[in-house]
Write a protein that holds these residues in place. Structure first.
Motif, short mmCIF file in Angstrom:
data_model
loop_
_atom_site.label_atom_id
_atom_site.label_comp_id
_atom_site.label_asym_id
_atom_site.label_seq_id
_atom_site.Cartn_x
_atom_site.Cartn_y
_atom_site.Cartn_z
N PRO A 32 -71.35 23.15 -35.22
CA PRO A 32 -70.74 23.49 -36.52
C PRO A 32 -70.07 24.87 -36.47
N LEU A 33 -69.14 25.06 -37.37
CA LEU A 33 -68.48 26.36 -37.44
C LEU A 33 -69.47 27.40 -37.96
N ARG A 34 -69.36 28.60 -37.45
CA ARG A 34 -70.25 29.66 -37.96
C ARG A 34 -69.73 30.12 -39.33
N SER A 35 -70.57 30.80 -40.05
CA SER A 35 -70.22 31.16 -41.43
C SER A 35 -68.97 32.06 -41.51
N ASN A 36 -68.75 32.84 -40.46
CA ASN A 36 -67.57 33.72 -40.51
C ASN A 36 -66.29 33.03 -40.02
N GLN A 37 -66.44 31.79 -39.56
CA GLN A 37 -65.26 31.07 -39.09
C GLN A 37 -64.61 30.31 -40.25
N LYS A 38 -63.29 30.16 -40.11
CA LYS A 38 -62.55 29.43 -41.15
C LYS A 38 -62.87 27.94 -41.06
N ALA A 39 -63.10 27.32 -42.18
CA ALA A 39 -63.45 25.91 -42.18
C ALA A 39 -62.19 25.05 -42.00
N ALA A 40 -61.82 24.90 -40.78
CA ALA A 40 -60.62 24.11 -40.49
C ALA A 40 -61.03 22.76 -39.92
N VAL A 41 -60.29 21.75 -40.30
CA VAL A 41 -60.54 20.42 -39.74
C VAL A 41 -59.63 20.28 -38.51
N VAL A 42 -60.26 19.99 -37.40
CA VAL A 42 -59.50 19.92 -36.14
C VAL A 42 -59.30 18.47 -35.73
N LYS A 43 -58.06 18.19 -35.34
CA LYS A 43 -57.80 16.84 -34.83
C LYS A 43 -57.70 16.93 -33.31
N THR A 44 -58.38 16.03 -32.65
CA THR A 44 -58.36 16.05 -31.19
C THR A 44 -58.52 14.64 -30.62
N CYS A 45 -58.38 14.53 -29.32
CA CYS A 45 -58.52 13.22 -28.65
C CYS A 45 -59.40 13.39 -27.41
N ARG A 46 -60.06 12.33 -27.07
CA ARG A 46 -60.88 12.33 -25.85
C ARG A 46 -60.54 11.06 -25.06
N THR A 47 -60.32 11.25 -23.76
CA THR A 47 -60.02 10.09 -22.91
C THR A 47 -61.22 9.79 -22.02
N PHE A 48 -61.60 8.53 -21.99
CA PHE A 48 -62.67 8.09 -21.09
C PHE A 48 -62.02 7.28 -19.97
N ARG A 49 -62.34 7.65 -18.74
CA ARG A 49 -61.85 6.86 -17.59
C ARG A 49 -63.04 6.13 -16.99
N PHE A 50 -62.87 4.86 -16.83
CA PHE A 50 -63.94 4.01 -16.29
C PHE A 50 -63.56 3.64 -14.86
N LEU A 51 -64.28 4.22 -13.92
CA LEU A 51 -63.98 3.98 -12.51
C LEU A 51 -65.19 3.42 -11.78
N LEU A 52 -64.92 2.73 -10.69
CA LEU A 52 -66.00 2.18 -9.87
C LEU A 52 -65.90 2.77 -8.47
N LYS A 53 -66.98 3.38 -8.05
CA LYS A 53 -66.96 3.98 -6.71
C LYS A 53 -67.73 3.09 -5.76
N PRO A 54 -67.18 2.81 -4.59
CA PRO A 54 -67.92 2.00 -3.62
C PRO A 54 -69.20 2.73 -3.19
N VAL A 55 -70.24 1.96 -3.06
CA VAL A 55 -71.51 2.53 -2.62
C VAL A 55 -71.72 2.13 -1.17
N ALA A 56 -71.98 3.09 -0.33
CA ALA A 56 -72.21 2.78 1.08
C ALA A 56 -73.66 2.34 1.26
N ILE A 57 -73.84 1.25 1.95
CA ILE A 57 -75.20 0.77 2.23
C ILE A 57 -75.53 1.04 3.69
N GLU A 58 -76.66 1.63 3.88
CA GLU A 58 -77.08 1.90 5.24
C GLU A 58 -77.95 0.74 5.72
N GLU A 59 -77.53 0.15 6.79
CA GLU A 59 -78.33 -0.99 7.30
C GLU A 59 -79.56 -0.49 8.02
N ILE A 60 -80.67 -1.12 7.72
CA ILE A 60 -81.92 -0.73 8.36
C ILE A 60 -82.30 -1.79 9.38
N GLU A 61 -82.49 -1.36 10.60
CA GLU A 61 -82.82 -2.35 11.65
C GLU A 61 -84.29 -2.29 12.02
#
Lengths: 136, 176
Positions: free
Chosen positions: A107-136
């Motif tokens: 929240p804004l502190r009491s000494n800050q101006k009460a302004a309504v801010v408009k903003t955007c957030r981008t979510f990127r959904f990625l898949l990373k390959p998982v390396a599997i170590e073979e156990i012999e």
């Protein structure tokens, strides 16, 4: 050896970790790697940043994509009127909107101006390959 | 019941549950022709694998025509997957695909057996065949997902980008 740039990035990371929380928007047993990118233009400090769940069908079918959600932040740090501005797939839009609704800012502190801010957030959904170590 | 066994329920050939209508000397008969086969499918769908298999085996013995025989073989394959008897399941799937090499459920079920037996090359071939015949089949997508998870596992990675400009001064916070 570290450069000055690397040091400042590290400092910013520590600051951010101390002041905000990253939480999963859903109960998920899957391990998800999360990266949060911010720059100096961010006007408000996140308090709770909810992370969307990777849609199960998208993961199964190996679909990657992104979604951008825009919203306003009120003086108390609450998110108002979130809307999906664009998304590569409705599965990502739905999860991103859900996460935004569970997020908040300091929240804004009491000494800050009460302004309504408009903003955007981008979510990127990625898949990373998982390396599997073979156990012999 | 869990994992592939539970999933196998979804693979039961639903064709037997649809009432069959056919014409015989100007009479129209509506209802399942082979009751054992129909009841067997119901039992399998309810998760009662042993009862379902017993009825389906009986139904196979009295099966009339290619359609009934193939439905029985398909359900036997799925039923044996449910109880984890993969050798028997594979035998019935092979019989089914010998009878009809365009039976997508047969490829679906056999691919699942191969995934469970870690015979991934064979699984991949069957998945490709199945998807060629029925590209929109949900069950094929599920088995393909199981195959990919076994052969090409991935980990979700979500990037939250709050930047207003794609500038150089970026703070990056990572968490696993």
């Amino acid at each position: 050896m570290t450069t000055a740039g690397q040091t400042s990035v590290t400092a910013l990371i520590c600051l951010a970790v101390a002041s905000s929380a990253i939480v999963l928007a859903d109960d998920s047993t899957r391990v998800t790697r999360i990266t949060h990118m911010e720059d100096a233009s961010s006007d408000r400090m996140p308090s709770v940043t909810a992370v969307p769940q990777y849609p199960e069908i998208a993961r199964r079918d190996r679909i990657e994509g992104e979604a951008t959600v825009c919203y306003t932040i009120d003086a108390r740090g609450r998110i108002r009127r979130p809307t999906v501005r664009r998304s590569s797939h409705k599965m990502f839009a739905k999860q991103s909107l859900k996460a935004i609704k569970k997020s908040s800012y300091e929240p804004l502190r009491s000494n800050q101006k009460a302004a309504v801010v408009k903003t955007c957030r981008t979510f990127r959904f990625l898949l990373k390959p998982v390396a599997i170590e073979e156990i012999e | 019941m869990s994992g592939p066994a539970a999933f196998a329920i979804a693979l039961i050939t639903a064709v037997l549950l649809i009432p069959v209508a056919w014409s015989e000397e100007s009479k129209v008969v509506i209802g399942p022709r082979n009751l054992d086969l129909s009841d067997g499918a119901q039992e399998l769908l309810a998760g009662n694998a042993r009862e379902g298999l017993e009825l389906t085996l009986r139904g196979l013995r009295s099966a009339q025509g290619k359609r009934e025989k193939e439905a029985a073989l398909s359900n036997l394959c799925a039923g044996y997957i449910m109880i984890d008897r993969l050798d028997s399941a594979l035998m019935y799937c092979n019989m089914l695909l010998l009878s009809n090499d365009r039976h997508w459920r047969g490829y679906n079920n056999r691919a699942l057996i191969y995934v469970m037996r870690e015979e991934y090359e064979k699984a991949e071939k069957d998945l490709a065949m199945g998807q060629e015949i029925n590209p929109n089949a949900r069950t094929l997508k599920v088995v393909k997902g199981m195959f990919l998870d076994a052969t090409h596992p991935v980990s979700p990675n979500i990037i939250i980008d709050d930047r207003k400009r794609k500038s150089a001064d970026v703070s990056v916070k990572e968490q696993s």
